[in-house]
Enzyme design. Structure first.
Site, mmCIF file in Angstrom:
data_model
loop_
_atom_site.group_PDB
_atom_site.id
_atom_site.type_symbol
_atom_site.label_atom_id
_atom_site.label_comp_id
_atom_site.label_asym_id
_atom_site.label_seq_id
_atom_site.Cartn_x
_atom_site.Cartn_y
_atom_site.Cartn_z
ATOM 1 N N CYS A 1 -2.386 -3.279 7.505
ATOM 2 C CA CYS A 1 -2.028 -3.536 8.907
ATOM 3 C C CYS A 1 -2.311 -2.317 9.774
ATOM 4 C CB CYS A 1 -0.569 -3.950 9.027
ATOM 5 S SG CYS A 1 0.614 -2.687 8.530
ATOM 6 N N GLY B 1 13.899 -38.903 3.584
ATOM 7 C CA GLY B 1 13.528 -40.081 2.825
ATOM 8 C C GLY B 1 12.153 -40.613 3.236
ATOM 9 N N GLU C 1 0.821 -1.206 0.000
ATOM 10 C CA GLU C 1 0.000 0.000 0.000
ATOM 11 C C GLU C 1 0.861 1.266 0.000
ATOM 12 O OE1 GLU C 1 -1.830 -2.640 3.297
ATOM 13 O OE2 GLU C 1 0.034 -2.556 2.155
#
Length: 364
Positions: free
Chosen positions: A78, A297, A55
């Site tokens: 915010c 794994g 913004e």
């Protein structure tokens, strides 16, 4: 002629947000536009944590012309001070008359406060434009900020019969060159890459991102601290984190001391004699690691599925049959007792890389 609706402008803001994909963590991806009389007079996106929010960048570009304009922003502005001042203050001061917000900020520090302050300042607010698409691009951030656990993606390269190595442990190479190039590039979207210690011992990978500019944290699950001090993961400047069990009195070994000089040793709780993976992820989140790609794994991946900690899967499947009861499976762990307990997938995408199938899906 394209009809310039709220959806049109929000889609442009979404595309701006994606320019910083893989660079803003632990912050979200955010894009913004300032529109006046049908013309875009300011645009911006949040480029990296600590830099100006979208913004502010858009308002800086619009300058004094922002007065009486409409601001389109993909995420609620915010209202709290973090590394930067509250964005709502600047929006109010700019003279913006209307703010179109894609989605509410899931951060408990904000979560509706920004919208409330805008309305209290007589700024019209419209909410929920393209919210589903915006939630998708910020699913990493949403999981991390709302649960305190990173978003977890499992990546597997396997044969058609689900093997990632032969019974002798050979795994190079099961999938095609094109699959491996794409898989390597994907790493740049994440904060960290995780493997089990057996992958280190068997393959000795470097675990680097495709771009040398990306400092990807390398995480090893190693309950007995058996990672060799000359392992390839220690090459380069990336942080290495070895997750292990707490040491008992008298158990301080030379290997622990040498590894401590090269890596962060992160001790976590025990569960059934093994590393408590949920506790590990909570502690990794406190280190501001918001998303992780797990590349092996089979034991580690199986345990993650057992604990329901996987959010997304990326499976590269080669049309080969390896066979052998002692060949390494891609997903091990305990598994489920009945087929109806099997983990289900949603929002599936299927692509081809040479002869390989690539399946990307969300875990329900």
């Amino acid at each position: 002629m394209i009809k310039k609706t709220d959806e049109y402008y929000m889609n442009l803001a979404l595309k701006l947000a994606l320019k910083a994909k893989g660079k803003t963590s632990p912050n979200p991806l955010v894009g913004a536009l300032v529109v006046k009389e049908g013309k875009i007079i300011g645009k911006g996106f949040h480029a990296r944590a600590g830099l100006a929010h979208a913004e502010i960048v858009a308002l800086d570009e619009a300058g004094k012309n922002a007065k009486s304009a409409t601001l389109y922003v993909t995420l609620e502005p915010c209202a709290h001070t973090g590394r930067t001042p509250p964005c709502v203050n600047r929006i109010i001061q700019s003279g913006i008359k209307e703010v179109v917000v894609g989605m509410i900020d899931p951060n408990p520090l904000n979560n509706g406060k920004g919208i409330l302050l805008l309305k209290q300042s007589n700024i019209k607010v419209r909410l929920g434009v393209l919210s589903e698409q915006l939630r998708k691009i910020n699913e990493n951030f949403i999981k991390y900020i709302s649960t305190g656990i990173p978003f977890v993606t499992v990546k597997v390269a396997e044969s058609l019969d689900g093997r990632i190595a032969t019974f002798t442990g050979e795994s190079k190479w099961i999938t095609s060159d094109k699959s491996r190039v794409f898989a390597h590039k994907i790493r740049g979207d994440y904060d960290a890459i995780m493997v089990g210690v057996n992958t280190i011992l068997r393959d000795n990978p470097r675990l680097n991102a495709a771009s040398p500019q990306k400092q990807l944290a390398k995480i090893v699950i190693d309950s007995n601290l058996s990672t060799p001090e000359n392992a390839n993961i220690f090459s380069g400047a990336s942080k290495v984190i070895i997750i292990t069990l707490p040491s008992r009195p008298g158990q301080e070994t030379e290997n622990r001391k040498s590894l401590s000089a090269k890596a962060m040793i992160l001790e976590v709780k025990e569960k059934d004699g093994q590393i408590n993976l949920r506790d590990a992820f909570k502690k990794l989140a406190r280190l501001k690691i918001s998303n992780i790609i797990v590349e092996g794994g089979g034991t580690l991946i199986g345990s993650l599925f057992d604990e329901r900690l996987v959010d997304r899967i990326l499976f590269f499947i080669s049309p080969k049959i390896i066979g052998g009861k002692d060949a390494v499976s891609s997903v091990m762990g305990r598994g489920v007792k009945h087929p109806d307990q099997a983990i289900k997938l949603g929002r599936m995408k299927i692509r081809r890389f040479a002869e390989d199938l690539f399946i990307e899906a969300d875990v329900r």
